[in-house]
Design an enzyme around this catalytic site. Structure first.
Site, short mmCIF file in Angstrom:
data_model
loop_
_atom_site.label_atom_id
_atom_site.label_comp_id
_atom_site.label_asym_id
_atom_site.label_seq_id
_atom_site.Cartn_x
_atom_site.Cartn_y
_atom_site.Cartn_z
N LYS A 167 0.94 -1.19 -0.02
CA LYS A 167 0.10 0.11 0.06
C LYS A 167 0.89 1.13 0.04
CE LYS A 167 -1.74 1.51 4.07
NZ LYS A 167 -1.60 3.09 4.25
N ASN A 168 1.83 1.26 0.79
CA ASN A 168 2.70 2.46 0.97
C ASN A 168 3.76 2.87 0.01
OD1 ASN A 168 0.98 3.19 3.04
ND2 ASN A 168 2.51 2.65 4.85
N ARG A 182 -5.28 10.63 4.22
CA ARG A 182 -4.45 11.66 4.13
C ARG A 182 -3.11 11.85 3.33
NH1 ARG A 182 -3.35 13.52 8.50
NH2 ARG A 182 -1.12 13.91 8.01
N CYS A 240 -5.48 12.54 12.67
CA CYS A 240 -6.03 11.26 12.48
C CYS A 240 -5.93 10.75 13.80
CB CYS A 240 -5.71 10.45 11.43
SG CYS A 240 -4.08 9.45 11.81
N ARG A 268 -0.33 14.85 12.89
CA ARG A 268 0.35 14.41 11.54
C ARG A 268 0.29 16.02 10.58
NH1 ARG A 268 -1.67 8.70 9.61
NH2 ARG A 268 0.29 8.73 8.46
N ASP A 312 4.30 0.91 12.32
CA ASP A 312 3.11 0.29 11.70
C ASP A 312 2.91 -1.26 12.28
OD1 ASP A 312 3.26 1.91 8.45
OD2 ASP A 312 2.52 2.50 10.50
N ILE A 348 7.30 7.51 16.99
CA ILE A 348 7.03 8.26 15.93
C ILE A 348 5.61 8.76 15.90
CG2 ILE A 348 6.77 7.76 13.40
CD1 ILE A 348 9.35 6.85 14.10
N ARG A 397 -8.82 -0.68 4.49
CA ARG A 397 -7.70 0.51 3.86
C ARG A 397 -6.57 -0.16 3.68
NH1 ARG A 397 -6.64 5.42 7.14
NH2 ARG A 397 -5.54 5.55 5.35
C1 EPZ Z 1 3.82 7.20 6.58
O1 EPZ Z 1 2.98 8.28 6.93
C2 EPZ Z 1 3.04 6.10 6.57
N1 EPZ Z 1 1.88 6.18 5.25
C3 EPZ Z 1 2.50 5.57 7.62
O2 EPZ Z 1 1.79 4.52 7.74
C4 EPZ Z 1 3.55 5.44 8.68
O3 EPZ Z 1 3.10 5.01 10.02
C5 EPZ Z 1 4.47 6.78 8.89
O4 EPZ Z 1 4.92 6.94 7.56
C6 EPZ Z 1 5.90 6.18 9.66
O5 EPZ Z 1 6.54 5.18 9.06
C7 EPZ Z 1 2.08 6.26 3.99
O6 EPZ Z 1 3.18 6.09 3.68
C8 EPZ Z 1 1.26 6.45 3.35
P1 EPZ Z 1 5.65 10.69 8.71
P2 EPZ Z 1 3.77 9.87 6.98
O7 EPZ Z 1 5.55 12.17 7.91
O8 EPZ Z 1 4.44 10.08 5.95
C9 EPZ Z 1 5.69 14.10 11.88
C10 EPZ Z 1 -0.11 2.84 7.90
O9 EPZ Z 1 -0.51 2.38 8.85
N2 EPZ Z 1 5.60 14.84 10.88
O10 EPZ Z 1 6.85 9.85 8.45
O11 EPZ Z 1 2.26 10.65 7.21
C11 EPZ Z 1 4.53 13.23 12.15
O12 EPZ Z 1 3.64 13.89 12.79
C12 EPZ Z 1 0.34 4.29 7.88
O13 EPZ Z 1 0.04 2.22 6.58
C13 EPZ Z 1 5.67 16.46 11.30
O14 EPZ Z 1 5.89 16.85 12.28
O15 EPZ Z 1 4.43 9.65 8.49
C14 EPZ Z 1 4.87 11.87 12.61
O16 EPZ Z 1 4.94 12.03 14.04
C15 EPZ Z 1 0.11 5.00 9.21
N3 EPZ Z 1 5.55 17.46 10.04
C16 EPZ Z 1 6.29 11.67 12.36
O17 EPZ Z 1 6.65 13.09 11.72
C17 EPZ Z 1 5.47 16.69 8.80
O18 EPZ Z 1 5.54 17.51 8.01
C18 EPZ Z 1 6.50 10.73 10.89
O19 EPZ Z 1 5.58 10.81 10.25
C19 EPZ Z 1 5.64 15.39 8.42
C20 EPZ Z 1 5.68 14.50 9.56
#
Ligand code: EPZ
Length: 418
Positions: free
Chosen positions: A22-23, A92, A116, A121, A305, A327, A397
């Site tokens: 998916k990702n 998202r 969420c 996020r 995850d 995370i 999802r």
């Molecule tokens: C990706 O989400 C994945 N989704 C998530 O999988 C996964 O849990 C996550 O990466 C961490 O590995 C997809 O790839 C579609 P991040 P993402 O930006 O990119 C903070 C699943 O279950 N942050 O790496 O949204 C954020 O709040 C999903 O398949 C900021 O503060 O995660 C988090 O605490 C859930 N500002 C941390 O960084 C930003 O601009 C990591 O988030 C961006 C992120």
């Protein structure tokens, strides 16, 4: 709303093939916006999130066709730069159209994804990077309003590792003028898969998979045919289910190097894990599961995850352990439901103390997010009597027919259409 009923006590045995990631699929589908012509993707998982992404791309004027696991996306007819709230709120990861739309149309209006269940996020790092490339960004009435002339390459420093932030900026930079370097970039296999797709389209990206990614801008890209990599989180989820039920499961079509941290933790918990011909993983459980401390980290660390799924295994292990979620700020929602099933878990901030119990008891439980729903299904596999998992649209999802895969391995599990 559908629900899933699980009768506990069965050992999982047999072979199962893991679905596409998916990702990896979500950013690669968004990358089709970067060129004219038909991109053909195979091994695309059949998931709600894929359906939502194709709905959004169609809204932008893109031609999308889907037959089972094959998807064709042709952005020759791209004629709209507006990604509305009612589509973005469903998923998202829709924010991944922002970078490509700016690169292609020099403008984009994308609804802010909002928070969420697992955390706020924010996307501040995505926006900060786009501004570094020369974009003008305004936030207005819940939307990101972005515009630019041709983006110009720049050095971009991520204050924290962000997976979709790295993906958005990589896609924005491929058509920019000059060189972009992403510092403190995410290293996930899905980043490498996207970079491979973009390079096959004619981009010039080096360093994907390391924390420093260089992108030399090019004038244009061309469409490709691409096979989506296997889903490492589904692989880890099924491996954990096999260890949990003291089973003997062989996973086909996997990529073992993407799940090394999960293999390491499951071996420490006592499972026997063997790898064959670099795409087959055999997991044999043990009667006694050992307690193992865990901390989630960006790749190649243990994936967030997989935290909820591993917590189920630890809830019936011999001993106590600590699980730290580094995370997301609110990713222990599944704990209250596991407690209702008899788990002994105490949470303090982003650390959970799990004291293993001899067994869980089946109960009606509520899924709250994608991976929490998977964790509740796994808990049902070992709980006494029947567990009823409600709101399984969360599960759909990110997992393609997980209940059918588990049933094929001998689980007493069924979906009740609601
Ligand atoms: C990706 O989400 C994945 N989704 C998530 O999988 C996964 O849990 C996550 O990466 C961490 O590995 C997809 O790839 C579609 P991040 P993402 O930006 O990119 C903070 C699943 O279950 N942050 O790496 O949204 C954020 O709040 C999903 O398949 C900021 O503060 O995660 C988090 O605490 C859930 N500002 C941390 O960084 C930003 O601009 C990591 O988030 C961006 C992120």
């Amino acid at each position: 709303m559908d629900k899933i009923l699980v009768q506990g006590g069965r050992k999982l045995k047999g072979e199962v093939r893991v679905s596409g990631s998916k990702n990896a699929a979500l950013p690669i589908l968004a990358s089709a916006l970067l060129c004219d012509g038909a991109n053909t993707y195979t091994n695309v998982p059949m998931l709600r999130d894929i359906k939502s992404t194709l709905e959004l791309l169609s809204h932008l004027g893109v031609r999308c066709e889907k037959q089972e696991h094959a998807v064709q996306v042709d952005a020759s007819t791209l004629n709209n730069h507006d990604a509305p709230y009612d589509l973005v709120r469903k998923m998202r990861a829709s924010i991944l159209v922002l970078g490509p739309l700016l690169a292609r149309l020099k403008k984009a209006r994308v609804s802010l994804p909002g928070g969420c269940a697992i955390g706020a996020r924010p996307i501040n790092l995505h926006l900060k990077g786009l501004v570094s490339l020369g974009a003008d960004i305004k936030l207005d009435h819940g939307y990101v309003e972005a515009s630019c002339d041709r983006l110009k390459g720049a050095d971009i420093y991520f204050d924290m590792v962000t997976v979709t932030g790295t993906e958005n900026l990589m896609m924005a930079a491929v058509l920019a003028e000059g060189r972009t370097v992403l510092h403190n970039a995410a290293r996930e296999p899905e980043i490498v898969a996207l970079a491979n797709a973009l390079n096959q389209m004619g981009a010039n990206i080096t360093g994907a998979g390391t924390s420093e990614i260089s992108i030399e801008g090019v004038e244009s890209l061309k469409p490709i045919a691409l096979d989506i990599i296997p889903d490492r989180i589904e692989t880890g989820t099924i491996m954990t289910a096999a260890a949990l039920t003291n089973g003997d499961v062989t996973i086909l079509g996997a990529q073992p190097e993407h799940v090394q941290s999960i293999i390491d933790k499951l071996r420490l918990a006592g499972a026997q894990i063997d790898i064959y011909n670099d795409e087959t993983i055999r997991i044999q459980g043990r009667e006694i599961i050992k307690s193992v401390d865990l901390k989630t980290l960006p790749y190649p660390g243990f994936p967030t995850d997989m935290q909820a799924q591993f917590m189920v295994l630890m809830s019936v292990a011999k001993g106590s352990c600590l699980i730290s979620e580094t995370i997301f700020e609110n990713r222990f929602i599944h704990v209250s439901e596991l407690r209702r099933m008899g788990a002994d878990i105490t949470v303090s901030g982003n650390v959970a103390l799990i004291k293993g119990v001899s067994t869980l008891s089946g109960a009606p439980v509520m899924a709250t997010d994608l991976r929490a729903s998977a964790c509740l299904v796994l808990a049902g596999l070992v709980a006494e009597n029947t567990t009823e998992v409600n709101r399984v649209y969360h599960l759909d999802r990110g997992y393609e027919s997980l209940e059918l895969k588990l049933e094929s391995l001998g689980a007493a599990i069924q979906r009740v259409k609601g």
